[in-house]
Design an enzyme around this catalytic site. Structure first.
Site, PDB file in Angstrom:
ATOM      1  N   ALA A  63      53.518 -29.943 140.224  1.00  0.00           N
ATOM      2  CA  ALA A  63      54.402 -31.098 140.183  1.00  0.00           C
ATOM      3  C   ALA A  63      53.548 -32.323 140.470  1.00  0.00           C
ATOM      4  O   ALA A  63      52.428 -32.196 140.959  1.00  0.00           O
ATOM      5  CB  ALA A  63      55.477 -30.947 141.257  1.00  0.00           C
ATOM      6  N   GLY A 107      53.859 -26.001 140.596  1.00  0.00           N
ATOM      7  CA  GLY A 107      54.886 -26.104 139.552  1.00  0.00           C
ATOM      8  C   GLY A 107      54.383 -25.601 138.215  1.00  0.00           C
ATOM      9  O   GLY A 107      55.176 -25.199 137.353  1.00  0.00           O
ATOM     10  N   GLU A 110      54.917 -21.924 138.376  1.00  0.00           N
ATOM     11  CA  GLU A 110      56.379 -21.713 138.344  1.00  0.00           C
ATOM     12  C   GLU A 110      56.904 -21.892 136.910  1.00  0.00           C
ATOM     13  O   GLU A 110      57.791 -21.153 136.472  1.00  0.00           O
ATOM     14  CB  GLU A 110      57.055 -22.683 139.323  1.00  0.00           C
ATOM     15  CG  GLU A 110      56.769 -22.319 140.775  1.00  0.00           C
ATOM     16  CD  GLU A 110      57.154 -23.408 141.748  1.00  0.00           C
ATOM     17  OE1 GLU A 110      57.946 -23.124 142.674  1.00  0.00           O
ATOM     18  OE2 GLU A 110      56.681 -24.552 141.582  1.00  0.00           O
ATOM     19  N   GLU A 130      50.874 -24.918 147.435  1.00  0.00           N
ATOM     20  CA  GLU A 130      51.730 -25.908 148.095  1.00  0.00           C
ATOM     21  C   GLU A 130      51.531 -25.975 149.609  1.00  0.00           C
ATOM     22  O   GLU A 130      51.596 -27.048 150.201  1.00  0.00           O
ATOM     23  CB  GLU A 130      53.212 -25.599 147.788  1.00  0.00           C
ATOM     24  CG  GLU A 130      53.673 -25.939 146.378  1.00  0.00           C
ATOM     25  CD  GLU A 130      53.457 -24.824 145.378  1.00  0.00           C
ATOM     26  OE1 GLU A 130      54.019 -24.902 144.268  1.00  0.00           O
ATOM     27  OE2 GLU A 130      52.704 -23.876 145.670  1.00  0.00           O
TER      28      GLU A 130
HETATM   29  N1  T1G Z   1      49.860 -34.453 141.188  1.00  0.00           N
HETATM   30  C1  T1G Z   1      49.361 -35.713 141.054  1.00  0.00           C
HETATM   31  N2  T1G Z   1      48.031 -36.008 140.907  1.00  0.00           N
HETATM   32  C2  T1G Z   1      47.201 -34.964 140.883  1.00  0.00           C
HETATM   33  C3  T1G Z   1      47.645 -33.616 141.025  1.00  0.00           C
HETATM   34  C4  T1G Z   1      49.041 -33.387 141.177  1.00  0.00           C
HETATM   35  N3  T1G Z   1      49.542 -32.152 141.292  1.00  0.00           N
HETATM   36  N4  T1G Z   1      46.558 -32.816 140.978  1.00  0.00           N
HETATM   37  C5  T1G Z   1      45.492 -33.615 140.803  1.00  0.00           C
HETATM   38  N5  T1G Z   1      45.864 -34.903 140.743  1.00  0.00           N
HETATM   39  C6  T1G Z   1      44.993 -36.074 140.526  1.00  0.00           C
HETATM   40  C7  T1G Z   1      44.001 -36.282 141.667  1.00  0.00           C
HETATM   41  O1  T1G Z   1      44.549 -37.038 142.690  1.00  0.00           O
HETATM   42  C8  T1G Z   1      42.878 -37.025 140.944  1.00  0.00           C
HETATM   43  O2  T1G Z   1      43.280 -38.360 140.823  1.00  0.00           O
HETATM   44  C9  T1G Z   1      42.885 -36.398 139.554  1.00  0.00           C
HETATM   45  O3  T1G Z   1      44.188 -35.820 139.389  1.00  0.00           O
HETATM   46  C10 T1G Z   1      41.862 -35.324 139.363  1.00  0.00           C
HETATM   47  O4  T1G Z   1      42.017 -34.382 140.408  1.00  0.00           O
HETATM   48  C11 T1G Z   1      57.353 -27.843 142.561  1.00  0.00           C
HETATM   49  C12 T1G Z   1      56.140 -28.850 144.822  1.00  0.00           C
HETATM   50  C13 T1G Z   1      43.913 -29.103 139.799  1.00  0.00           C
HETATM   51  C14 T1G Z   1      42.164 -27.986 141.112  1.00  0.00           C
HETATM   52  O5  T1G Z   1      48.503 -28.621 144.856  1.00  0.00           O
HETATM   53  O6  T1G Z   1      44.094 -28.770 143.447  1.00  0.00           O
HETATM   54  O7  T1G Z   1      53.779 -28.165 142.362  1.00  0.00           O
HETATM   55  O8  T1G Z   1      41.580 -39.438 142.253  1.00  0.00           O
HETATM   56  O9  T1G Z   1      39.790 -34.800 141.479  1.00  0.00           O
HETATM   57  O10 T1G Z   1      38.462 -31.476 141.306  1.00  0.00           O
HETATM   58  O11 T1G Z   1      56.602 -26.029 143.721  1.00  0.00           O
HETATM   59  O12 T1G Z   1      43.325 -31.458 141.465  1.00  0.00           O
HETATM   60  O13 T1G Z   1      41.237 -39.317 139.804  1.00  0.00           O
HETATM   61  O14 T1G Z   1      43.041 -40.763 140.792  1.00  0.00           O
HETATM   62  O15 T1G Z   1      41.258 -32.913 142.259  1.00  0.00           O
HETATM   63  O16 T1G Z   1      38.969 -30.998 138.894  1.00  0.00           O
HETATM   64  C15 T1G Z   1      50.828 -28.127 143.615  1.00  0.00           C
HETATM   65  C16 T1G Z   1      46.578 -30.033 143.263  1.00  0.00           C
HETATM   66  C17 T1G Z   1      51.562 -29.425 143.655  1.00  0.00           C
HETATM   67  C18 T1G Z   1      47.186 -28.739 142.895  1.00  0.00           C
HETATM   68  C19 T1G Z   1      41.622 -30.071 139.815  1.00  0.00           C
HETATM   69  N6  T1G Z   1      49.567 -28.313 142.965  1.00  0.00           N
HETATM   70  N7  T1G Z   1      45.405 -30.341 142.473  1.00  0.00           N
HETATM   71  O17 T1G Z   1      40.586 -30.363 140.683  1.00  0.00           O
HETATM   72  O18 T1G Z   1      40.149 -32.811 140.011  1.00  0.00           O
HETATM   73  S1  T1G Z   1      53.077 -29.258 144.540  1.00  0.00           S
HETATM   74  C20 T1G Z   1      48.479 -28.552 143.675  1.00  0.00           C
HETATM   75  C21 T1G Z   1      44.239 -29.685 142.670  1.00  0.00           C
HETATM   76  C22 T1G Z   1      54.087 -28.407 143.479  1.00  0.00           C
HETATM   77  C23 T1G Z   1      56.170 -27.158 143.088  1.00  0.00           C
HETATM   78  C24 T1G Z   1      55.367 -27.916 144.066  1.00  0.00           C
HETATM   79  C25 T1G Z   1      43.060 -30.171 141.884  1.00  0.00           C
HETATM   80  C26 T1G Z   1      42.737 -29.308 140.644  1.00  0.00           C
HETATM   81  P1  T1G Z   1      42.228 -39.521 140.937  1.00  0.00           P
HETATM   82  P2  T1G Z   1      40.752 -33.749 141.152  1.00  0.00           P
HETATM   83  P3  T1G Z   1      39.423 -31.411 140.202  1.00  0.00           P
END
Ligand code: T1G
Length: 716
Positions: A63, A107, A110, A130
């Site tokens: 998400a 998400g 999911e 999460e």
């Molecule tokens: N939402 C918004 N921005 C995100 C994002 C996300 N989920 N994931 C990454 N970004 C942005 C990040 O801030 C950065 O921005 C750019 O993308 C590149 O990321 C409903 C509630 C996927 C392994 O926890 O672990 O789903 O700094 O530098 O090293 O149940 O990003 O360039 O402006 O990290 O290649 C669950 C989070 C969400 C995964 C890639 N998902 N992301 O790593 O790039 S909660 C996560 C990561 C959810 C549901 C629930 C990593 C990555 P900027 P990056 P990377």
């Protein structure tokens, strides 16, 4: 249909592609686009099956975390809003195959589980991370995952947040096939095969086989809870995640979903989640250096060299070898070199034994390490990291030698933890190529790399260091050059207060347990014993000017060292240790010495409450942090938070010392610091920034926003 989501066709198979770079987050417009595409594919009689795939480098990584602030600030209703999309996918009468590459996280997984089938490339990663944001899956993950992979696996994945490989996912029926070749054609062929078989699509929510043996599943969840209890001290979300999976075992799907939503919101509105989301964006924010142009060229690092095979030198060498970079390791004598190599071999062997590394990977990494006693091959190195004894004269000698032994374009980095980078650079002919790379022990484990810019350090050397940190699997934080840089400079005041509290009546255990109860990984006195009390003793003797004349100084540490009590390495320090054990044991002899020192100094001893211990140690940290921000030694308050979470065991669910200070309120902290100044002395002089923010009722987060950074993403 927005450009975020497109629908194309390939001979009877509809292909829905998500294009929301960089990580295809489910930002506003994406779920809606997917719903529209499914509806169109449904209506199109020439389409028999559907493939859902991510454009670019990854499938959906979750998400959109940036949207959470709108929920917690009341701008958006209490729901991640993905349900309609998930139902559209799951209720589609035509088979929907999800094609996974990169990371199907949160998400994203999911969404994949709401599809009827899943295929993935071998390198794909699948996970519910999460809990690392202080929340739990909120779009059915805790209800669909156990239906596919079983309750134990689901609970383990949701409670740890650790991703699994495609092979592991296949083994646990989370995916149906691994596509060896190109993903899209492979997925389309798979969809065509499924469509060809006909019959109603397989809805994950209707699967019950994995949930049939309730007793066995509940027993398995109890085991997972026990395992998580050991790792998730102080955290809320991991246990809520297991509670949600338990709801899948106990309740029908729709009821389970309600329970999940309830637990999700409980977590999302918690202080822990706000802190951990601050840390998530903070780890990305620290990589952005104001004033360093984005297109600053970086120097390719194909080969490295390390000088010194001691504890730090060995850990740094392993870090390069682990990242696939060949590394020369130089020591002054064969005996020291052999001891260093032995330590690294044992370290790798321990990882193999724990199943964290294969024997083959161990051999590959060791093969990248080239031991030597001379500078002969240093011309091959693009970067050299000096990790010799923490003594200025020795470091200057080594840098003068490196200046001759290496190519003029090579980067010369020092692993000094306190000393002046400019003084070290001044002995070379290329100070613009000199920089501090301060690793934390054990260097092959700790994620923090404090990158210390000297006044001459070139932009290309800084940019290269920031990028290299990522390559090495570290979080690189750029800091200015002053005594102890950011981390150790702040730690000085924290340690000082811990020792003053001993003199005033607290016991060693009381001081440490107050801070471990707060959530810090290890108390300040146990850390002293781990690092070696003799390190600080030598620095105090070499740099008496560090303690302003007439200021109160801790009395006991020097006495302990005069008695040879250096900590773990001598079996006695603030604590005592059994032979070969790292377990801290109370030592009456140390308590006696503390009482004696206090009596001789005329210090009245009293009962000290844990709150005072936490206040005095952490407010000393925060006050020094504010001074560091004033001086520009740290770029942002969040940089300090990331340093303390990744280098000093500060709990991420507290957000770091500066975020924590904001949650307490800077007005209160400023008032307490002023009170401590009156009671305990000038070393408590409040930082001007703390006074300003305290008086104006603003926060360190506001200070960062003023500077153009923000990690609170509207978190109120
Ligand atoms: N939402 C918004 N921005 C995100 C994002 C996300 N989920 N994931 C990454 N970004 C942005 C990040 O801030 C950065 O921005 C750019 O993308 C590149 O990321 C409903 C509630 C996927 C392994 O926890 O672990 O789903 O700094 O530098 O090293 O149940 O990003 O360039 O402006 O990290 O290649 C669950 C989070 C969400 C995964 C890639 N998902 N992301 O790593 O790039 S909660 C996560 C990561 C959810 C549901 C629930 C990593 C990555 P900027 P990056 P990377």
């Amino acid at each position: 249909m927005s450009e975020l989501v497109t629908l194309t066709k390939d001979h009877g198979i509809g292909i829905i592609t998500i294009n929301n770079p960089p990580v295809n987050a489910l930002s506003p417009g994406v779920p809606e686009g997917i719903i529209a595409a499914v509806e169109n594919a449904q209506k199109d009689s020439s389409i028999q099956g559907i493939v859902l795939i991510g454009g670019g480098r990854t499938f959906i990584a979750g998400a959109d975390i940036k949207e959470f602030g709108k929920i917690t600030s009341g701008q958006k209703k209490r729901d991640v809003g993905l349900q309609p999309m998930l139902e559209a996918l799951e209720d589609c009468p035509k088979p929907v195959v999800c094609a996974i590459h990169g990371t199907a996280f949160g998400g994203g997984l999911e969404t994949a589980m709401a599809c009827h089938y899943r295929v993935a490339v071998p390198s794909a990663q699948l996970g519910q991370p999460e809990v690392k944001l202080g929340i739990i899956p909120g779009a059915g993950g805790t209800q669909r995952l156990p239906r596919l992979a079983g309750a134990a696996k689901a609970a383990q994945m949701c409670a740890t947040g650790e991703p699994i490989s495609a092979a592991d996912a296949l083994q646990h029926s989370l995916i149906d096939k691994i596509i060896e070749g190109e993903l899209l054609p492979g997925a389309v062929a798979f969809a065509r095969e499924i469509a060809g078989k006909g019959g109603p699509p397989r809805k994950t929510r209707e699967l019950t086989a994995q949930l049939s043996d309730r007793q066995a599943n509940l027993a398995a969840l109890a085991t997972v809870r026990e395992a998580v209890r050991k790792r998730a001290r102080g955290l809320m979300a991991p246990f809520k995640a297991i509670d949600a999976v338990e709801a899948a075992v106990m309740l029908p799907f729709t009821e389970g979903l309600k329970k999940e939503a309830e637990l999700f919101n409980e977590c999302l509105f918690s202080e822990q989640s706000k802190a951990q989301i601050h840390v998530f964006f903070g780890e990305r924010e620290v990589a952005k250096i104001p004033g360093l142009p984005k297109d600053t060229p970086t120097i390719p690092i194909k080969k490295a060299a390390v000088v010194g095979a001691g504890t730090m030198g060995g850990g740094i060498t392993m870090t390069y070898a682990n990242a696939g970079i060949p590394v020369i390791l130089k020591e002054a004598s064969q005996e020291l070199l052999d001891r260093g190599l032995e330590r690294m071999k044992n370290n790798y062997a321990a990882s193999v034994q724990k199943g964290r590394l294969t024997r083959q990977e161990m051999d590959q990494r060791l093969a990248r390490i080239q031991p030597t006693l001379t500078y002969e091959r240093f011309q091959e190195a693009d970067i050299v990291v000096e990790a010799v004894f923490e003594e200025m004269a020795l470091k200057k000698k080594v840098f003068a030698e490196l200046d001759k032994a290496t190519r003029p374009d090579a980067i010369l980095a020092s692993n000094t933890s306190t000393l002046d980078i400019d003084q070290i650079a001044a002995v070379t002919s290329r100070p613009q190529r000199v920089i501090g790379h301060h690793f934390f022990s054990p260097a092959n484990v700790m994620r923090l790399l404090e990158i210390v810019r000297g006044k001459e350090s070139g932009n290309d050397v800084i940019a290269t260091s920031m990028a290299l940190a990522k390559t090495l699997g570290k979080v690189g934080v750029l800091v200015g050059n002053c005594y102890g840089f950011v981390g150790n400079r702040m730690f000085h005041g924290y340690q000082r207060e811990a020792q003053f509290l001993l003199e005033e009546g607290a016991s060693v255990e009381q001081v440490d347990s107050a801070l471990t109860a707060f959530g810090i990984a290890m108390g300040p006195l146990a850390v002293g014993d781990l690092a070696g009390l003799d390190v600080g003793w030598r620095i105090r003797k070499e740099h008496p000017h560090l303690t302003p004349k007439g200021e109160r100084v801790p009395l006991v540490a020097d006495r302990l060292c005069e008695m040879g009590r250096f900590g773990q390495k001598t079996g006695r320090g603030w604590y005592r240790y059994e032979e070969g054990s790292r377990t801290v044991l109370p030592d009456p002899e140390a308590e006696q010495l503390i009482e004696e020192c206090a009596r001789k100094a005329g210090i009245a001893r009293r009962r000290i409450a844990p709150d005072e211990i936490v206040e005095r140690t952490l407010y000393a940290l925060i006050n020094e942090g504010a001074k560091i921000l004033e001086e520009g030694i740290a770029l942002r308050a969040v940089d300090i938070d990331i340093i303390y979470i990744n280098g000093y065991g500060f709990p991420a669910y507290r957000g770091g010392p500066m975020w924590y200070a904001d949650t307490v309120g800077l007005k209160k902290i400023e008032e307490r610091v002023c009170a401590f100044e009156k009671q305990h002395g000038a070393h408590w002089k409040p930082a001007a920034l703390l006074k300003r923010l305290g008086k104006t009722g603003t926060t360190f987060a506001d200070f960062d926003r003023e500077k153009g950074g923000s990690t609170s993403q509207g978190l109120s």
